[in-house]
Design a protein around this motif. Sequence first.
Motif, short mmCIF file in Angstrom:
data_model
loop_
_atom_site.label_atom_id
_atom_site.label_comp_id
_atom_site.label_asym_id
_atom_site.label_seq_id
_atom_site.Cartn_x
_atom_site.Cartn_y
_atom_site.Cartn_z
N VAL A 94 6.58 0.31 2.76
CA VAL A 94 7.74 0.44 2.69
C VAL A 94 8.28 1.73 3.23
O VAL A 94 7.47 2.65 2.63
CB VAL A 94 8.23 0.33 1.09
CG1 VAL A 94 9.78 0.59 1.15
CG2 VAL A 94 7.91 -1.04 0.77
N SER A 95 9.13 1.61 4.02
CA SER A 95 9.61 3.13 4.62
C SER A 95 11.06 3.53 4.13
O SER A 95 11.92 2.60 4.12
CB SER A 95 9.63 3.02 6.19
OG SER A 95 10.27 3.92 6.61
N LEU A 96 11.14 4.83 3.73
CA LEU A 96 12.38 5.19 3.47
C LEU A 96 13.34 5.15 4.72
O LEU A 96 14.67 4.84 4.39
CB LEU A 96 12.36 6.86 3.12
CG LEU A 96 12.07 7.13 1.68
CD1 LEU A 96 11.90 8.27 1.30
CD2 LEU A 96 13.06 6.28 0.67
N LEU A 97 13.20 5.08 5.90
CA LEU A 97 14.07 4.95 6.90
C LEU A 97 14.53 3.80 6.85
O LEU A 97 15.68 3.54 7.21
CB LEU A 97 13.13 5.09 8.17
CG LEU A 97 13.80 4.83 9.54
CD1 LEU A 97 14.90 5.85 9.70
CD2 LEU A 97 13.05 4.78 10.77
N ILE A 98 13.82 2.70 6.48
CA ILE A 98 14.62 1.38 6.27
C ILE A 98 15.46 1.21 5.34
O ILE A 98 16.52 0.69 5.21
CB ILE A 98 13.29 0.15 6.28
CG1 ILE A 98 12.35 -0.03 7.33
CG2 ILE A 98 14.06 -1.04 5.75
CD1 ILE A 98 11.11 -0.98 6.98
N ILE A 99 14.94 1.86 4.06
CA ILE A 99 15.90 2.09 2.96
C ILE A 99 17.35 2.57 3.40
O ILE A 99 18.36 2.22 3.14
CB ILE A 99 15.07 2.56 1.72
CG1 ILE A 99 13.77 1.82 1.41
CG2 ILE A 99 16.13 2.52 0.62
CD1 ILE A 99 13.14 2.15 0.22
N PHE A 100 17.19 3.75 3.97
CA PHE A 100 18.54 4.53 4.05
C PHE A 100 19.37 3.85 5.02
O PHE A 100 20.62 3.78 5.23
CB PHE A 100 18.06 5.96 4.70
CG PHE A 100 17.52 6.97 3.78
CD1 PHE A 100 17.80 6.99 2.34
CD2 PHE A 100 16.65 8.01 4.00
CE1 PHE A 100 17.44 7.44 1.54
CE2 PHE A 100 16.05 8.78 3.00
CZ PHE A 100 16.58 8.48 1.70
N THR A 101 18.44 3.20 6.20
CA THR A 101 19.45 2.39 7.17
C THR A 101 19.99 1.41 6.62
O THR A 101 21.30 1.07 6.82
CB THR A 101 18.45 1.81 8.36
OG1 THR A 101 17.62 2.90 9.07
CG2 THR A 101 19.25 1.04 9.38
N THR A 102 19.59 0.66 5.72
CA THR A 102 20.22 -0.54 4.93
C THR A 102 21.32 0.09 3.83
O THR A 102 22.50 -0.71 4.07
CB THR A 102 18.95 -1.12 4.00
OG1 THR A 102 17.90 -1.61 4.67
CG2 THR A 102 19.84 -2.46 3.10
N ILE A 139 0.80 -1.25 0.17
CA ILE A 139 0.01 -0.05 0.06
C ILE A 139 0.87 1.33 -0.12
O ILE A 139 1.77 1.49 0.94
CB ILE A 139 -0.85 0.09 1.18
CG1 ILE A 139 -1.79 -1.29 1.27
CG2 ILE A 139 -1.69 1.39 1.10
CD1 ILE A 139 -2.77 -1.21 0.21
N GLU A 140 0.72 2.09 -0.94
CA GLU A 140 1.34 3.58 -1.07
C GLU A 140 2.81 3.00 -1.06
O GLU A 140 3.15 1.95 -1.48
CB GLU A 140 1.22 4.28 0.11
CG GLU A 140 0.50 5.41 -0.02
CD GLU A 140 1.18 6.75 -0.82
OE1 GLU A 140 2.53 6.49 -0.75
OE2 GLU A 140 0.60 7.77 -1.23
N ASN A 141 3.70 4.10 -1.22
CA ASN A 141 5.31 3.77 -1.28
C ASN A 141 6.05 4.95 -0.57
O ASN A 141 5.84 6.21 -0.81
CB ASN A 141 5.60 3.47 -2.58
CG ASN A 141 6.99 3.04 -2.85
OD1 ASN A 141 7.62 2.25 -1.79
ND2 ASN A 141 7.63 3.40 -3.68
N GLU A 142 6.92 4.50 0.29
CA GLU A 142 7.55 5.51 1.30
C GLU A 142 6.82 6.56 1.74
O GLU A 142 7.39 7.96 1.74
CB GLU A 142 8.80 6.07 0.36
CG GLU A 142 9.44 4.71 -0.39
CD GLU A 142 10.63 5.02 -1.46
OE1 GLU A 142 10.42 6.43 -1.92
OE2 GLU A 142 11.25 4.32 -2.08
N PHE A 143 5.76 6.40 2.24
CA PHE A 143 4.87 7.46 2.74
C PHE A 143 5.41 7.97 3.85
O PHE A 143 5.20 9.36 4.07
CB PHE A 143 3.31 7.05 2.97
CG PHE A 143 2.61 7.85 3.36
CD1 PHE A 143 1.98 8.76 2.30
CD2 PHE A 143 2.24 8.42 4.72
CE1 PHE A 143 1.23 9.84 2.61
CE2 PHE A 143 1.13 9.27 4.81
CZ PHE A 143 0.61 9.93 3.99
#
Length: 339
Positions: A320-328, A286-290
Amino acid sequence: MTEQNNSGRNPEDRSASPLLRQRQATAAAPLPSPPLPTTSAPATAITPAHAAAGASSPCPWPNRAATQRLTLPRGTSWKESTNSAAAAGEQSSRVHWGQAMASAGGFGGLSLLLALSLCSALASTVHGEAPRRFWIEDDAFWKDGAPFQIVGGDVHYFRIVPEYWKDRLLRAKALGLNTIQTYVPWNLHEPEPQSWEFKGFADIESYLRLAQELEMLVMLRVGPYICGEWDLGGFPPWLLTIEPALKLRSSDATYLSLVERWWRVLLPKVAPLLYENGGPIIMVQIENEFGSFGDDKNYLHYLVQLARRYLGNDIVLYAVSLLIIFTTYYCLLNLLLIL
């Protein structure tokens, strides 16, 4: 001794089942069996409700309080009884099997738990394959009763000519992937208001069926905003021409009505392809990087409710959260610096 069923009526009134009539005629002498640790409790009679349930289920659930062990009529083997029931037709066999489960007394020392396991196996045989199911439990993915590891990657149908879809999916599978992720861009499928496009590059149903044919699972990312380095994040440009101006990705009533109109077309096409329905789709995003854009929880709750309306309550929805992406990315960068 006269048995009484759960509704208070004499079981001799049940004339529809040859198996039960045989049991009533020979029940005076129980079937010899190995010594049992305890004395068998009186068998539970089959009520009309049990028989009615048997028409839709191969194994109506017996009365647990009254049923202890399984027996068969004197002189009748288990194989003979099941063959007799099968000969009466599929529906009749379901009823007889349920009646045997509920009305029996002791079966060679088998516990009720084992008998119910056998019944469950029969149910799967009668209906074909065991039910398909994908879920998350204890921080792990589970598929059809076993832990499952997703090895996934993105292969976007709208970025590849349909003639190459199979080639690209096979290449992904050769890399070891078992799951494909793809966005669904709104502006591809509704380029003009209520002008729907689902052919060629936009034939998402054919793409999903091809993934299933190649034994690939799918995580579908339906937006309505997808980002994906795609024009306007997948939003149709005509949204910007509406007056008064829409507040995109929010609880704006007009915007939500247009999202609902879009999903009212898309999601019914997706529903038959969910994993539980025999398709390849195990999860829907649902949504993306909201999280990097806003905090309108009412908007997200509305999208979840709308998705559930068309896809049901069993499909796994995720975000999906940008926080998880940036942390990775940060962890990977530090690892490269260390190396």
